[in-house]
Design an enzyme around this catalytic site. Structure first.
Site, PDB file in Angstrom:
ATOM      1  N   LYS A 270      94.052  -8.042 -44.173  1.00  0.00           N
ATOM      2  CA  LYS A 270      92.857  -8.462 -43.422  1.00  0.00           C
ATOM      3  C   LYS A 270      91.979  -9.334 -44.313  1.00  0.00           C
ATOM      4  O   LYS A 270      91.640  -8.958 -45.428  1.00  0.00           O
ATOM      5  CB  LYS A 270      92.058  -7.238 -42.935  1.00  0.00           C
ATOM      6  CG  LYS A 270      90.713  -7.601 -42.272  1.00  0.00           C
ATOM      7  CD  LYS A 270      90.022  -6.396 -41.641  1.00  0.00           C
ATOM      8  CE  LYS A 270      88.597  -6.724 -41.183  1.00  0.00           C
ATOM      9  NZ  LYS A 270      87.872  -5.573 -40.625  1.00  0.00           N
ATOM     10  N   ASP A 275      81.807  -9.730 -42.574  1.00  0.00           N
ATOM     11  CA  ASP A 275      81.779  -9.099 -41.253  1.00  0.00           C
ATOM     12  C   ASP A 275      80.351  -8.687 -40.904  1.00  0.00           C
ATOM     13  O   ASP A 275      79.886  -7.620 -41.288  1.00  0.00           O
ATOM     14  CB  ASP A 275      82.712  -7.878 -41.241  1.00  0.00           C
ATOM     15  CG  ASP A 275      82.735  -7.196 -39.875  1.00  0.00           C
ATOM     16  OD1 ASP A 275      82.218  -7.792 -38.901  1.00  0.00           O
ATOM     17  OD2 ASP A 275      83.286  -6.078 -39.788  1.00  0.00           O
ATOM     18  N   LYS A 282      75.902  -5.617 -36.853  1.00  0.00           N
ATOM     19  CA  LYS A 282      75.770  -4.384 -37.628  1.00  0.00           C
ATOM     20  C   LYS A 282      74.315  -4.184 -38.039  1.00  0.00           C
ATOM     21  O   LYS A 282      73.609  -5.160 -38.291  1.00  0.00           O
ATOM     22  CB  LYS A 282      76.612  -4.486 -38.916  1.00  0.00           C
ATOM     23  CG  LYS A 282      78.098  -4.320 -38.728  1.00  0.00           C
ATOM     24  CD  LYS A 282      78.809  -4.370 -40.078  1.00  0.00           C
ATOM     25  CE  LYS A 282      80.319  -4.365 -39.935  1.00  0.00           C
ATOM     26  NZ  LYS A 282      80.873  -3.136 -39.368  1.00  0.00           N
ATOM     27  N   ASP A 293      85.138  -7.016 -46.799  1.00  0.00           N
ATOM     28  CA  ASP A 293      86.025  -6.960 -45.634  1.00  0.00           C
ATOM     29  C   ASP A 293      87.259  -7.863 -45.767  1.00  0.00           C
ATOM     30  O   ASP A 293      88.061  -7.966 -44.854  1.00  0.00           O
ATOM     31  CB  ASP A 293      85.239  -7.291 -44.356  1.00  0.00           C
ATOM     32  CG  ASP A 293      85.726  -6.495 -43.162  1.00  0.00           C
ATOM     33  OD1 ASP A 293      86.457  -5.509 -43.362  1.00  0.00           O
ATOM     34  OD2 ASP A 293      85.399  -6.876 -42.021  1.00  0.00           O
ATOM     35  N   ASP A 353      82.491  -6.195 -33.144  1.00  0.00           N
ATOM     36  CA  ASP A 353      82.607  -5.672 -34.511  1.00  0.00           C
ATOM     37  C   ASP A 353      83.983  -5.050 -34.763  1.00  0.00           C
ATOM     38  O   ASP A 353      84.329  -4.750 -35.901  1.00  0.00           O
ATOM     39  CB  ASP A 353      81.487  -4.650 -34.766  1.00  0.00           C
ATOM     40  CG  ASP A 353      81.288  -4.363 -36.244  1.00  0.00           C
ATOM     41  OD1 ASP A 353      81.818  -5.140 -37.067  1.00  0.00           O
ATOM     42  OD2 ASP A 353      80.603  -3.377 -36.575  1.00  0.00           O
ATOM     43  N   GLU A 355      86.663  -6.521 -34.996  1.00  0.00           N
ATOM     44  CA  GLU A 355      87.268  -7.848 -35.110  1.00  0.00           C
ATOM     45  C   GLU A 355      88.538  -7.853 -35.953  1.00  0.00           C
ATOM     46  O   GLU A 355      89.418  -8.677 -35.741  1.00  0.00           O
ATOM     47  CB  GLU A 355      86.249  -8.837 -35.711  1.00  0.00           C
ATOM     48  CG  GLU A 355      86.159  -8.885 -37.244  1.00  0.00           C
ATOM     49  CD  GLU A 355      85.741  -7.564 -37.896  1.00  0.00           C
ATOM     50  OE1 GLU A 355      85.132  -6.733 -37.196  1.00  0.00           O
ATOM     51  OE2 GLU A 355      86.029  -7.352 -39.083  1.00  0.00           O
ATOM     52  N   ARG A 357      91.084  -5.852 -36.100  1.00  0.00           N
ATOM     53  CA  ARG A 357      92.320  -5.622 -35.330  1.00  0.00           C
ATOM     54  C   ARG A 357      92.718  -6.853 -34.522  1.00  0.00           C
ATOM     55  O   ARG A 357      93.895  -7.049 -34.231  1.00  0.00           O
ATOM     56  CB  ARG A 357      92.139  -4.381 -34.439  1.00  0.00           C
ATOM     57  CG  ARG A 357      91.042  -4.492 -33.427  1.00  0.00           C
ATOM     58  CD  ARG A 357      90.614  -3.146 -32.875  1.00  0.00           C
ATOM     59  NE  ARG A 357      89.885  -2.345 -33.870  1.00  0.00           N
ATOM     60  CZ  ARG A 357      89.464  -1.103 -33.675  1.00  0.00           C
ATOM     61  NH1 ARG A 357      89.700  -0.491 -32.522  1.00  0.00           N
ATOM     62  NH2 ARG A 357      88.822  -0.447 -34.618  1.00  0.00           N
TER      63      ARG A 357
HETATM   64  N1  BES Z   1      84.986  -4.038 -41.423  1.00  0.00           N
HETATM   65  C1  BES Z   1      84.667  -2.963 -40.568  1.00  0.00           C
HETATM   66  C2  BES Z   1      85.131  -1.609 -41.112  1.00  0.00           C
HETATM   67  C3  BES Z   1      84.525  -1.169 -42.424  1.00  0.00           C
HETATM   68  C4  BES Z   1      83.451  -0.314 -42.440  1.00  0.00           C
HETATM   69  C5  BES Z   1      85.054  -1.589 -43.612  1.00  0.00           C
HETATM   70  C6  BES Z   1      82.906   0.095 -43.624  1.00  0.00           C
HETATM   71  C7  BES Z   1      84.510  -1.177 -44.812  1.00  0.00           C
HETATM   72  C8  BES Z   1      83.441  -0.327 -44.818  1.00  0.00           C
HETATM   73  C9  BES Z   1      85.302  -3.173 -39.189  1.00  0.00           C
HETATM   74  O1  BES Z   1      85.453  -4.481 -38.795  1.00  0.00           O
HETATM   75  C10 BES Z   1      84.393  -2.536 -38.197  1.00  0.00           C
HETATM   76  O2  BES Z   1      83.312  -2.993 -38.058  1.00  0.00           O
HETATM   77  N2  BES Z   1      84.888  -1.513 -37.520  1.00  0.00           N
HETATM   78  C11 BES Z   1      84.124  -0.824 -36.553  1.00  0.00           C
HETATM   79  C12 BES Z   1      85.034  -0.524 -35.383  1.00  0.00           C
HETATM   80  C13 BES Z   1      84.322  -0.025 -34.174  1.00  0.00           C
HETATM   81  C14 BES Z   1      83.409  -1.075 -33.601  1.00  0.00           C
HETATM   82  C15 BES Z   1      85.350   0.392 -33.141  1.00  0.00           C
HETATM   83  C16 BES Z   1      83.589   0.455 -37.193  1.00  0.00           C
HETATM   84  O3  BES Z   1      84.263   1.036 -38.034  1.00  0.00           O
HETATM   85  O4  BES Z   1      82.465   0.826 -36.872  1.00  0.00           O
HETATM   86 ZN    ZN Z   2      85.621  -5.855 -40.309  1.00  0.00          ZN
HETATM   87 MG    MG Z   3      83.697  -5.206 -37.829  1.00  0.00          MG
END
Ligand code: BES
Ligand code: ZN
Ligand code: MG
Length: 509
Positions: A270, A275, A282, A293, A353, A355, A357
């Site tokens: 990734k 992000d 966020k 990220d 968010d 994103e 996947r």
């Molecule tokens: N990049 C984040 C996940 C992440 C969180 C990485 C903390 C490193 C530290 C990912 O893109 C994300 O935002 N995931 C969301 C998914 C949700 C919206 C289903 C999450 O984990 O809140």
């Molecule tokens: Zn992310």
């Molecule tokens: Mg995200």
């Protein structure tokens, strides 16, 4: 760091300031015995070692160290003129000494010797582990420190001499590999530390070009621009990219060994260089560290630079990064949008968010077309994985238990913590959308890491001439891409996970 391996002889001349020697803890209530090399040196020092051990009640417990300072002129140590310190290292009980305990002992030795410029170590296990940890634990990222930067003046470990019983070809080869892998881990760490104002998709592309440069370089590199990705129908990846002013870069490395190819392994990292969450923005605290990220793509860069140097036999490798930022703007994709990935599946975006996947969906669909024998992706995919397993451990998920078991063994061997999460059929309910084939964030906060994994799994292609999917492993590194505490193989900060696991896996495949 200069690392040399030498055969240890009674007449060995040490040029360094410190010599490290290790021993096991005595069994039960027995007293510490000074034996072997230690006894020899103790004799030359008129009993200084045995006296200090007694005085300090040093028990050689696992990971404990004792530094013995030598008086400046010891006529009996004429072999080792500059020797100023002897470092004793406890290995704990012999019957409990495994690879993990060995790593703990080596780590504490390297940490206590971090200001010794020239260190000699009487090898007590794997020479390669000493070499690897010497580099991994002395890693620093000081580029932006204008005051307390070392500037080459401060003392640090510069030379390591490993004294072994028998200097064999395999030992030399393993030490060389360890050094290359540790240096490649540092490449990954640098990229993660580096802020997002520097590391953009274009920066990653530039880094990839550097890694694949040179006439004799065995790597081939292809970089797809936005237009190329449009032609291929990568609607999921491009939807994420459309809110950013930074153009996306789809990076593809390929490596073919000389000689017979046993297996084709595809790696996907990734590469979201920042992000923000997009329009599903966020909160500020959650955004603070989102330069990390792209840790998956950083690992791809580290791995491929190690592959270029070590040229593993028998395996073909394709490594992919679908690099982009995730930003809000007037052009950004919106919650409710329906997009179409390269394999034709439609996706309802309920949360911009989720994103990662989406970028991975097109990346794994693309690489599936090359018919690899297996696909391994690593991604900072979900906060949920951190909730489940904490900061120190990655979550691993698969459609093929055998593949997972093999990679897990490789991870265990190098001390990278990984734990399996299940991808039950039943979880798939939360992938369902009312309007499209799939929804990108449908699990409503339950089993979030598995939901992310299952989503990516929907884009893994079929094995050639079969209805079975390509064996695939997903490594969620949202937690351990960045350590808040020092670990046995890493200082605080960017870890470079899973470079060492994957290199161990590739070299043993
Ligand atoms: N990049 C984040 C996940 C992440 C969180 C990485 C903390 C490193 C530290 C990912 O893109 C994300 O935002 N995931 C969301 C998914 C949700 C919206 C289903 C999450 O984990 O809140
Ligand atoms: Zn992310
Ligand atoms: Mg995200």
């Amino acid at each position: 760091m200069k690392i040399t391996v030498e055969k240890f002889l009674k007449t060995t001349t040490l040029t360094g300031e410190a010599l490290a020697l290790a021993a096991h803890a005595p069994k039960g209530k027995k007293k510490v015995q000074v034996e072997g090399d230690l006894a020899e040196l103790d004799n030359q020092l008129s009993g200084l070692i045995s006296e200090t051990i007694k005085e300090e009640d040093f028990q050689f417990k696992l990971g404990k160290t004792l530094v013995i300072r030598l008086s400046s002129q010891n006529p009996n140590l004429k072999n080792h003129k500059n020797l100023k310190k002897i470092i004793l290292v406890g290995l704990g009980p012999k019957d409990k000494f495994d690879s993990n305990n060995e790593r703990k002992a080596v780590a504490s030795l390297i940490r206590v010797a971090s200001k010794v410029e020239k260190l000699a170590v009487r090898c007590f296990g794997q020479a390669a582990m000493l070499a690897e940890l010497a580099i991994l634990l002395n890693y620093k990222f000081e580029r932006y420190k204008t005051n307390d930067k070392n500037n080459g003046k401060g003392k640090e470990l510069k030379e390591l001499t490993i004294l072994v019983d028998e200097l064999t070809g395999p030992i030399k080869q393993l030490v060389k590999e360890a050094q290359v892998i540790a240096e490649s881990t540092a490449i990954a760490r640098d990229l993660v530390w580096e802020p997002a104002c520097e590391v953009t998709p274009a920066y990653l592309a530039k880094q990839a070009r550097k890694i694949a440069a040179g006439k004799t370089n065995p790597l081939k590199l292809k970089i797809l621009e936005q237009k190329d990705c449009e032609k291929l129908g990568m609607g999921a990846y491009l939807a994420v990219a459309q809110g950013s002013d930074e153009p996306p870069k789809f990076i593809e490395f390929s490596y073919k060994p000389t000689g017979k190819i046993r297996k084709h392994i595809a790696l996907v990292g990734k590469g979201v260089t920042f992000d923000s969450g997009g329009l599903s923005l966020k909160p500020s605290k959650a955004m603070e560290m989102m330069k990390e990220d792209m840790s998956g793509s950083a690992a791809i860069m580290g791995i491929m630079s190690a592959v270029a140097r070590l040229k593993p036999k028998g395996i073909q490798i394709t490594a992919i990064v679908a690099a982009t930022e995730n930003m809000p703007s007037g052009k950004a994709y919106k919650p409710g949008d329906v997009i179409t990935a390269m394999n034709g599946k439609t996706i309802e975006v309920n949360n911009t968010d989720a994103e990662g996947r989406l970028t991975l969906a097109d990346a794994v669909a693309y690489v599936s077309k090359k018919n690899p024998d297996e696909i391994i992706d690593f991604a900072t995919l979900t906060g949920a994985c951190m909730v489940a397993l904490g900061n120190v451990c990655a979550g691993i998920m698969t459609n093929n238990q055998e593949l997972l078991d093999r990679v897990k063994t490789s991870a265990d061997e190098v001390g990278e913590l990984m734990w399996q999460l299940p991808l039950y059929e039943e979880y798939k309910e939360s992938l369902k959308s009312e309007i499209a084939d799939l929804i990108n964030a449908g699990s409503k906060g339950k089993a979030g890491a598995q939901n992310g994994g299952l989503f990516v799994g929907e884009f893994i292609g079929k094995q050639k001439g079969s209805d079975e999917p390509i064996p695939w492993l997903h490594i969620d590194i949202a937690g351990p891409c960045w350590f808040d505490q020092p670990m046995d193989w890493s200082p605080k900060g960017a870890s470079g996970i899973p470079v060492r696991t994957i290199m161990n896996y590739l070299l043993s495949s």
